[in-house]
Design a protein around this motif. Structure first.
Motif, PDB file in Angstrom:
ATOM      1  N   ARG A 113      10.140  14.513   5.433  1.00 27.35           N
ATOM      2  CA  ARG A 113       9.543  15.859   5.571  1.00 27.35           C
ATOM      3  C   ARG A 113       8.949  16.365   4.262  1.00 27.35           C
ATOM      4  O   ARG A 113       8.059  17.188   4.249  1.00 27.35           O
ATOM      5  CB  ARG A 113      10.604  16.869   6.021  1.00 27.35           C
ATOM      6  N   SER A 114       9.484  15.865   3.149  1.00 30.00           N
ATOM      7  CA  SER A 114       9.078  16.411   1.849  1.00 30.00           C
ATOM      8  C   SER A 114       7.781  15.791   1.321  1.00 30.00           C
ATOM      9  O   SER A 114       7.282  16.206   0.281  1.00 30.00           O
ATOM     10  CB  SER A 114      10.191  16.181   0.819  1.00 30.00           C
ATOM     11  N   VAL A 115       7.230  14.791   2.020  1.00 28.49           N
ATOM     12  CA  VAL A 115       6.046  14.106   1.495  1.00 28.49           C
ATOM     13  C   VAL A 115       4.797  14.955   1.746  1.00 28.49           C
ATOM     14  O   VAL A 115       4.481  15.277   2.882  1.00 28.49           O
ATOM     15  CB  VAL A 115       5.872  12.726   2.154  1.00 28.49           C
ATOM     16  N   PRO A 116       4.072  15.344   0.674  1.00 29.05           N
ATOM     17  CA  PRO A 116       2.884  16.184   0.858  1.00 29.05           C
ATOM     18  C   PRO A 116       1.707  15.410   1.474  1.00 29.05           C
ATOM     19  O   PRO A 116       1.454  14.269   1.086  1.00 29.05           O
ATOM     20  CB  PRO A 116       2.523  16.631  -0.567  1.00 29.05           C
ATOM     21  N   ASP A 117       1.029  16.026   2.378  1.00 27.73           N
ATOM     22  CA  ASP A 117      -0.266  15.579   2.893  1.00 27.73           C
ATOM     23  C   ASP A 117      -0.356  14.084   3.192  1.00 27.73           C
ATOM     24  O   ASP A 117      -1.213  13.374   2.647  1.00 27.73           O
ATOM     25  CB  ASP A 117      -1.360  15.980   1.878  1.00 27.73           C
ATOM     26  N   LEU A 118       0.502  13.627   4.103  1.00 26.67           N
ATOM     27  CA  LEU A 118       0.451  12.204   4.490  1.00 26.67           C
ATOM     28  C   LEU A 118      -0.899  11.832   5.104  1.00 26.67           C
ATOM     29  O   LEU A 118      -1.309  10.671   5.062  1.00 26.67           O
ATOM     30  CB  LEU A 118       1.583  11.885   5.488  1.00 26.67           C
ATOM     31  N   ALA A 119      -1.587  12.828   5.661  1.00 26.16           N
ATOM     32  CA  ALA A 119      -2.893  12.548   6.271  1.00 26.16           C
ATOM     33  C   ALA A 119      -3.870  11.987   5.251  1.00 26.16           C
ATOM     34  O   ALA A 119      -4.744  11.192   5.587  1.00 26.16           O
ATOM     35  CB  ALA A 119      -3.459  13.819   6.902  1.00 26.16           C
ATOM     36  N   HIS A 120      -3.718  12.401   3.991  1.00 24.58           N
ATOM     37  CA  HIS A 120      -4.597  11.891   2.929  1.00 24.58           C
ATOM     38  C   HIS A 120      -3.786  11.129   1.898  1.00 24.58           C
ATOM     39  O   HIS A 120      -3.965  11.303   0.690  1.00 24.58           O
ATOM     40  CB  HIS A 120      -5.359  13.056   2.269  1.00 24.58           C
ATOM     41  N   LEU A 126      -4.814  13.281  -4.260  1.00 26.96           N
ATOM     42  CA  LEU A 126      -4.500  12.733  -2.933  1.00 26.96           C
ATOM     43  C   LEU A 126      -3.062  13.072  -2.543  1.00 26.96           C
ATOM     44  O   LEU A 126      -2.264  13.487  -3.381  1.00 26.96           O
ATOM     45  CB  LEU A 126      -4.714  11.216  -2.931  1.00 26.96           C
ATOM     46  N   GLY A 127      -2.744  12.877  -1.259  1.00 30.75           N
ATOM     47  CA  GLY A 127      -1.411  13.191  -0.758  1.00 30.75           C
ATOM     48  C   GLY A 127      -0.390  12.135  -1.142  1.00 30.75           C
ATOM     49  O   GLY A 127      -0.685  11.193  -1.871  1.00 30.75           O
ATOM     50  N   GLY A 128       0.833  12.324  -0.620  1.00 31.98           N
ATOM     51  CA  GLY A 128       1.906  11.390  -0.927  1.00 31.98           C
ATOM     52  C   GLY A 128       2.629  11.779  -2.192  1.00 31.98           C
ATOM     53  O   GLY A 128       2.388  12.855  -2.773  1.00 31.98           O
ATOM     54  N   MET A 129       3.563  10.932  -2.638  1.00 35.89           N
ATOM     55  CA  MET A 129       4.286  11.190  -3.882  1.00 35.89           C
ATOM     56  C   MET A 129       4.890   9.898  -4.406  1.00 35.89           C
ATOM     57  O   MET A 129       5.108   8.948  -3.656  1.00 35.89           O
ATOM     58  CB  MET A 129       5.381  12.232  -3.653  1.00 35.89           C
ATOM     59  N   VAL A 130       5.101   9.862  -5.713  1.00 35.90           N
ATOM     60  CA  VAL A 130       5.732   8.694  -6.337  1.00 35.90           C
ATOM     61  C   VAL A 130       6.984   9.183  -7.051  1.00 35.90           C
ATOM     62  O   VAL A 130       6.910   9.897  -8.053  1.00 35.90           O
ATOM     63  CB  VAL A 130       4.777   7.996  -7.323  1.00 35.90           C
ATOM     64  N   GLY A 155       0.817  -1.213   0.000  1.00 35.12           N
ATOM     65  CA  GLY A 155       0.000   0.000   0.000  1.00 35.12           C
ATOM     66  C   GLY A 155       0.846   1.256   0.000  1.00 35.12           C
ATOM     67  O   GLY A 155       1.772   1.412  -0.809  1.00 35.12           O
ATOM     68  N   GLY A 156       0.536   2.175   0.907  1.00 29.77           N
ATOM     69  CA  GLY A 156       1.127   3.502   0.934  1.00 29.77           C
ATOM     70  C   GLY A 156       2.625   3.548   1.124  1.00 29.77           C
ATOM     71  O   GLY A 156       3.242   4.617   0.997  1.00 29.77           O
ATOM     72  N   GLN A 157       3.239   2.411   1.382  1.00 28.47           N
ATOM     73  CA  GLN A 157       4.685   2.377   1.564  1.00 28.47           C
ATOM     74  C   GLN A 157       5.447   2.636   0.260  1.00 28.47           C
ATOM     75  O   GLN A 157       6.658   2.827   0.277  1.00 28.47           O
ATOM     76  CB  GLN A 157       5.095   1.020   2.163  1.00 28.47           C
ATOM     77  N   ALA A 158       4.747   2.633  -0.884  1.00 31.19           N
ATOM     78  CA  ALA A 158       5.416   2.927  -2.156  1.00 31.19           C
ATOM     79  C   ALA A 158       5.161   4.363  -2.616  1.00 31.19           C
ATOM     80  O   ALA A 158       5.741   4.813  -3.595  1.00 31.19           O
ATOM     81  CB  ALA A 158       4.933   1.963  -3.243  1.00 31.19           C
ATOM     82  N   SER A 159       4.294   5.064  -1.897  1.00 25.57           N
ATOM     83  CA  SER A 159       3.901   6.400  -2.376  1.00 25.57           C
ATOM     84  C   SER A 159       4.131   7.476  -1.312  1.00 25.57           C
ATOM     85  O   SER A 159       3.429   8.475  -1.281  1.00 25.57           O
ATOM     86  CB  SER A 159       2.439   6.383  -2.831  1.00 25.57           C
ATOM     87  N   ARG A 196      14.689  -1.237 -14.808  1.00 23.26           N
ATOM     88  CA  ARG A 196      15.102   0.128 -15.171  1.00 23.26           C
ATOM     89  C   ARG A 196      13.989   1.076 -14.757  1.00 23.26           C
ATOM     90  O   ARG A 196      12.823   0.862 -15.090  1.00 23.26           O
ATOM     91  CB  ARG A 196      15.305   0.245 -16.680  1.00 23.26           C
ATOM     92  N   LEU A 197      14.354   2.143 -14.053  1.00 28.26           N
ATOM     93  CA  LEU A 197      13.368   3.125 -13.598  1.00 28.26           C
ATOM     94  C   LEU A 197      13.671   4.488 -14.196  1.00 28.26           C
ATOM     95  O   LEU A 197      14.841   4.860 -14.354  1.00 28.26           O
ATOM     96  CB  LEU A 197      13.407   3.260 -12.071  1.00 28.26           C
ATOM     97  N   ALA A 198      12.631   5.236 -14.531  1.00 23.26           N
ATOM     98  CA  ALA A 198      12.814   6.615 -14.997  1.00 23.26           C
ATOM     99  C   ALA A 198      11.644   7.465 -14.526  1.00 23.26           C
ATOM    100  O   ALA A 198      10.490   7.054 -14.634  1.00 23.26           O
ATOM    101  CB  ALA A 198      12.905   6.656 -16.516  1.00 23.26           C
ATOM    102  N   GLN A 199      11.972   8.643 -13.981  1.00 20.72           N
ATOM    103  CA  GLN A 199      10.909   9.579 -13.585  1.00 20.72           C
ATOM    104  C   GLN A 199      10.465  10.288 -14.853  1.00 20.72           C
ATOM    105  O   GLN A 199      11.232  11.031 -15.466  1.00 20.72           O
ATOM    106  CB  GLN A 199      11.451  10.579 -12.555  1.00 20.72           C
ATOM    107  N   GLU A 200       9.216  10.051 -15.298  1.00 16.45           N
ATOM    108  CA  GLU A 200       8.801  10.657 -16.571  1.00 16.45           C
ATOM    109  C   GLU A 200       7.824  11.798 -16.370  1.00 16.45           C
ATOM    110  O   GLU A 200       7.317  12.361 -17.343  1.00 16.45           O
ATOM    111  CB  GLU A 200       8.211   9.597 -17.516  1.00 16.45           C
ATOM    112  N   GLY A 201       7.556  12.124 -15.144  1.00 21.07           N
ATOM    113  CA  GLY A 201       6.665  13.245 -14.860  1.00 21.07           C
ATOM    114  C   GLY A 201       6.415  13.269 -13.368  1.00 21.07           C
ATOM    115  O   GLY A 201       6.888  12.396 -12.643  1.00 21.07           O
ATOM    116  N   ARG A 202       5.659  14.263 -12.939  1.00 19.58           N
ATOM    117  CA  ARG A 202       5.354  14.351 -11.520  1.00 19.58           C
ATOM    118  C   ARG A 202       4.539  13.135 -11.080  1.00 19.58           C
ATOM    119  O   ARG A 202       3.526  12.820 -11.703  1.00 19.58           O
ATOM    120  CB  ARG A 202       4.576  15.632 -11.246  1.00 19.58           C
TER     121      ARG A 202
END
Lengths: 112, 453
Positions: free
Chosen positions: B226-233, B255-259, B213-217, B291-297
């Motif tokens: 500290r940089s993770v937005p809105d962990l509450a949601h 929703l909150g979090g980030m990938v 679950g949320g452990q990847a986001s 292989r991983l690549a960040q292709e957008g937000r």
């Protein structure tokens, strides 16, 4: 210069039975060859000392700039048998990030 | 064929954030909702519940969640896949159908995967030459035969694919691997063959990323919490899967979090063992080829995953009774908090020795001092407060129970300024240990039932 791993790496840890699994990931590509050379299985075994009763294995994932460590017999029996507060080794990645290693002069330029 | 499908993680374990599945359904497009409930300890708890009441033995949470999920998923044509059936998938589907009926839902097709539970077949299997010896220690099964509580083979994606082909909108399984839940819809939608090892490995790795679950986001994120937005949601992860095996890890924008590369990498390494041999019933995935690549937000593309043929075995996990434990805590405040806690521990051990009660292990940890990092944690000279945590383990239930009576007396008969004993006497709880074994796949047959409401 001496640098704590926390500055150049991050990670995550968990369990597989009585074995702790620690993933150690370089924050930047340039730090990967350094941790691959310095943070050996032997060094990690010696570092954790009496906290790890069995052997330490290391696997390399240069594609992720990462090392994966298996610390055998490290969780007081594991599962519901363990009497440890951290029976699943969730905080052991942080424990490894306390380690200090020698980093060549200049490599930390531009880093806080 | 669809150009892509979106598979959303709804639960990462039994006890996870209950608002997450509905948030996945409501906040953007998804095609599948996967909910993983089963850990080894969960199976034994569910088996105990089933022993007490034959209608129990599954994740009750799941049925409660269905009240909101079912109408929304039917309206949006979202299929649900879950291993929340535990040790009683039929009873789980009964309860869900009953819930659906009470909501006025019509023509719902529910698929149930059976056959993983081999508890009643152990003797027959042994007679047929399946030793079921401990795959890690080599010990014979006879060492624990009388104490076995549950025994399940881990199925992969295959049975779920069958259920989807039969038109199931909800698929309920027992012990299916976490990764199989996510891989199955890709195999079904894109027609991936059972020996297309690279694609199966890609779907398996996607399943590994989603299974917690949320452990990847952004949850439990060490690199920069500290940089993770809105962990509450926190938005749980979503795998956008493509027919060629490419996977994009993402989440709903609102929703909150980030990938990011870092959140995905931390989850990739979580409890993987040997990264070159991530063994599932479906394939053997090689994590060193990812292989991983960040292709957008909040978009990380995963390519290049290599797989090898599946083994001829299913893993079997059995749980068995292995004694009792009890835990108690007391909190000591400044001054000399640690010294007083250590003295209390000394007194406790003398009293237990005087009583003649025996344990396999007594462990005392000092929370706030070094319970997590042991000798690696630098010591302070004078702690403001220290929690003494004592645990005992043994085969003798009475001894473990007696330990629970020795903690509270320390408050009035030990060192001063101690508190934190509101919970009452520590009670013995059963230790459930695990017996991992292998069994040839042809010895365990799965069965898929679809029922239409």
């Amino acid at each position: 210069m001496k640098v704590q791993l926390l500055r150049i790496c991050h990670g995550r840890s968990g369990d597989k039975g009585d074995t702790a699994n620690i993933g150690l990931i370089a924050r930047e590509e340039k730090f990967y060859p350094l941790i691959e050379r310095v943070v050996t299985a032997d060094r990690v075994k010696e570092y954790f000392g009496a906290m790890v009763l069995g052997p330490v294995e290391r696997f390399e994932l240069p594609n992720l700039w990462a090392l994966n460590f298996l610390l055998h017999n490290a969780l007081g029996g594991g599962g519901t048998k363990s009497l440890k507060n951290d029976a699943q080794g969730k905080t052991l990645a942080a424990a490894l990030l306390r380690m200090e290693i020698d980093v060549p002069e200049g490599m930390m330029d531009g880093h806080v | 064929m669809k150009p892509l499908i979106r598979i959303a993680s709804g639960q990462g374990f039994w006890g996870d954030l209950l608002t997450a599945p509905m948030a996945q359904v409501s906040n953007g497009p998804i095609d599948y909702l996967v909910m993983d409930y089963l850990a080894e300890v969960t199976m034994s708890i569910l088996q105990k519940q089933k022993n007490r009441d034959p209608r129990m033995g599954y994740a009750r949470d799941l049925v409660l969640l269905m009240r909101d999920l079912l109408p929304a998923c039917i309206e949006k044509n979202i299929r649900i896949i879950t291993n929340g059936g535990g040790v009683n998938p039929i009873a789980c589907s009964d309860a869900i159908c009953e819930m659906a009926g009470s909501l006025g839902v019509r023509a719902l097709k529910v698929g149930v995967v059976l056959g993983d539970d081999i508890l009643d077949r152990i003797d027959d299997l042994q007679k047929d030459g399946h030793a079921l010896k401990n795959m890690e220690t080599g010990e014979p099964l006879d060492n624990i035969r009388g104490r076995i509580q549950s025994a399940n083979a881990y199925f992969g994606a295959g049975p779920i694919v069958e259920a989807l082909r039969q038109g199931a909108q909800i698929v309920i399984t027992g012990r299916t691997t976490d990764t199989g839940l996510t891989l199955a819809p890709m195999m079904y939608e894109f027609g991936w063959k059972h020996d297309d090892w690279d694609k199966l490995a890609a779907g398996t790795v996607a399943g590994h990323i989603l299974e917690c679950g949320g452990q990847a986001s952004g949850g439990n994120f060490m690199a920069d919490w500290r940089s993770v937005p809105d962990l509450a949601h926190l938005g749980f992860p979503i795998a956008e899967a493509y027919p060629n095996g490419d996977i994009v890890l993402t989440k709903h924008e609102s929703l909150g979090g980030m990938v990011t590369l870092q959140t995905v990498k931390e989850q990739l390494l979580y409890e993987i063992g040997n990264p070159r041999e991530y063994i599932t019933p479906d394939c053997v995935a090689d994590f060193t080829t990812i292989r991983l690549a960040q292709e957008g937000r909040d978009r990380v593309r995963m390519t290049g995953v290599k797989g090898r043929p599946a083994t001829e075995f299913y893993k079997v996990s059995m749980s068995y009774l292995d004694g009792y434990t009890a835990f108690g805590t007391l909190t000591y405040s400044w001054p000399e908090a640690l010294q007083k806690a250590q003295k209390a521990d000394e007194i406790l051990r003398i009293r237990l020795k005087d009583l003649g009660v025996k344990f396999d292990e007594v462990r005392t940890e000092y929370l706030g001092v070094n319970s997590s990092h042991g000798h690696l944690a630098p010591m302070n000279s004078d702690y403001n407060e220290v929690v003494m945590r004592v645990g005992v383990r043994g085969r003798d239930r009475e001894a473990v129970e007696r330990f629970g009576m020795e903690l509270a007396p320390l408050i009035l008969t030990g060192p001063p300024s101690v508190t934190g004993f509101a919970g009452g006497r520590p009670r013995p709880s059963e230790v459930i240990s695990y017996w991992p074994a292998l069994i040839t796949k042809n010895a365990v047959r799965h069965e898929v039932i679809t029922r239409t409401l």
